[in-house]
Design a protein around this motif. Structure first.
Motif, short mmCIF file in Angstrom:
data_model
loop_
_atom_site.label_atom_id
_atom_site.label_comp_id
_atom_site.label_asym_id
_atom_site.label_seq_id
_atom_site.Cartn_x
_atom_site.Cartn_y
_atom_site.Cartn_z
N UNK A 1 45.67 2.63 -26.51
CA UNK A 1 47.06 2.86 -26.13
C UNK A 1 48.04 2.11 -27.02
N UNK A 2 47.73 0.89 -27.34
CA UNK A 2 48.62 0.10 -28.19
C UNK A 2 48.74 0.73 -29.57
N UNK A 3 47.60 1.02 -30.19
CA UNK A 3 47.63 1.60 -31.54
C UNK A 3 48.26 2.99 -31.55
N UNK A 4 47.91 3.79 -30.57
CA UNK A 4 48.47 5.13 -30.49
C UNK A 4 49.97 5.08 -30.21
N UNK A 5 50.39 4.14 -29.38
CA UNK A 5 51.81 3.99 -29.08
C UNK A 5 52.64 3.61 -30.29
N UNK A 6 52.13 2.69 -31.08
CA UNK A 6 52.85 2.28 -32.30
C UNK A 6 52.95 3.45 -33.27
N UNK A 7 51.84 4.16 -33.45
CA UNK A 7 51.85 5.31 -34.37
C UNK A 7 52.82 6.39 -33.89
N UNK A 8 52.83 6.66 -32.61
CA UNK A 8 53.73 7.68 -32.09
C UNK A 8 55.19 7.27 -32.20
N UNK A 9 55.46 6.01 -31.95
CA UNK A 9 56.83 5.53 -32.07
C UNK A 9 57.33 5.69 -33.50
N UNK A 10 56.50 5.33 -34.46
CA UNK A 10 56.90 5.50 -35.86
C UNK A 10 57.06 6.97 -36.22
N UNK A 11 56.20 7.82 -35.71
CA UNK A 11 56.31 9.26 -35.98
C UNK A 11 57.58 9.83 -35.38
N UNK A 12 57.90 9.43 -34.17
CA UNK A 12 59.12 9.91 -33.53
C UNK A 12 60.35 9.47 -34.33
N UNK A 13 60.36 8.23 -34.73
CA UNK A 13 61.49 7.76 -35.53
C UNK A 13 61.62 8.55 -36.84
N UNK A 14 60.49 8.86 -37.45
CA UNK A 14 60.52 9.64 -38.69
C UNK A 14 61.08 11.04 -38.45
N UNK A 15 60.61 11.71 -37.42
CA UNK A 15 61.07 13.08 -37.14
C UNK A 15 62.55 13.08 -36.78
#
Length: 125
Positions: free
Chosen positions: A47-61
């Motif tokens: 959850x921690x790793x997936x959450x960080x990756x998703x947050x960065x992806x959302x910011x990018x999009x």
């Protein structure tokens, strides 16, 4: 004296059976606890790793579509994450439903013991 010795042997056998079943129950509880702790640790790290990756992806999009479609990008990503969360939740539920029953082997052995004692009692009659 033969009756007293027989009763003593039966009592010792019953005590040994109960001791064996309790040891089996202890082993099963320990295995289930280790399995559960493994699930928790893996789930938290994931959850921690997936959450960080998703947050960065959302910011990018959102940054890419900031000038033209920022609201649509945010809504689309929220829908995507909602569906993904639902699918993951269903898989987790299925995984918990498929796990072995707690103390299942102990209960099965105790049932065998009860049936053996019942049949032994009927054989004497």
């Amino acid at each position: 004296m033969a009756i007293v010795e027989s009763v003593g042997r039966i009592g010792a056998t019953l005590i040994a059976m109960v001791q064996t079943r309790l040891e089996l129950a202890a082993v099963e509880v320990q295995e289930e606890l280790q399995r559960f702790l493994g699930y928790v640790v893996l789930a938290l790290v994931s959850l921690i790793l997936f959450g960080v990756a998703l947050l960065l992806l959302v910011l990018l999009v959102v940054a890419i579509f900031w000038d033209s479609y920022r609201l649509e990008a945010i809504a689309g990503l929220a829908l995507l994450f909602g569906v993904a969360g639902g699918v993951i939740g269903l898989r987790l539920k299925r995984s918990f439903d498929a796990r072995p029953r707690l103390l299942g082997a102990t209960v099965a052995e105790l049932n065998k013991d009860v049936n053996f004692v019942r049949n032994a009692g009927h054989a004497d009659e």
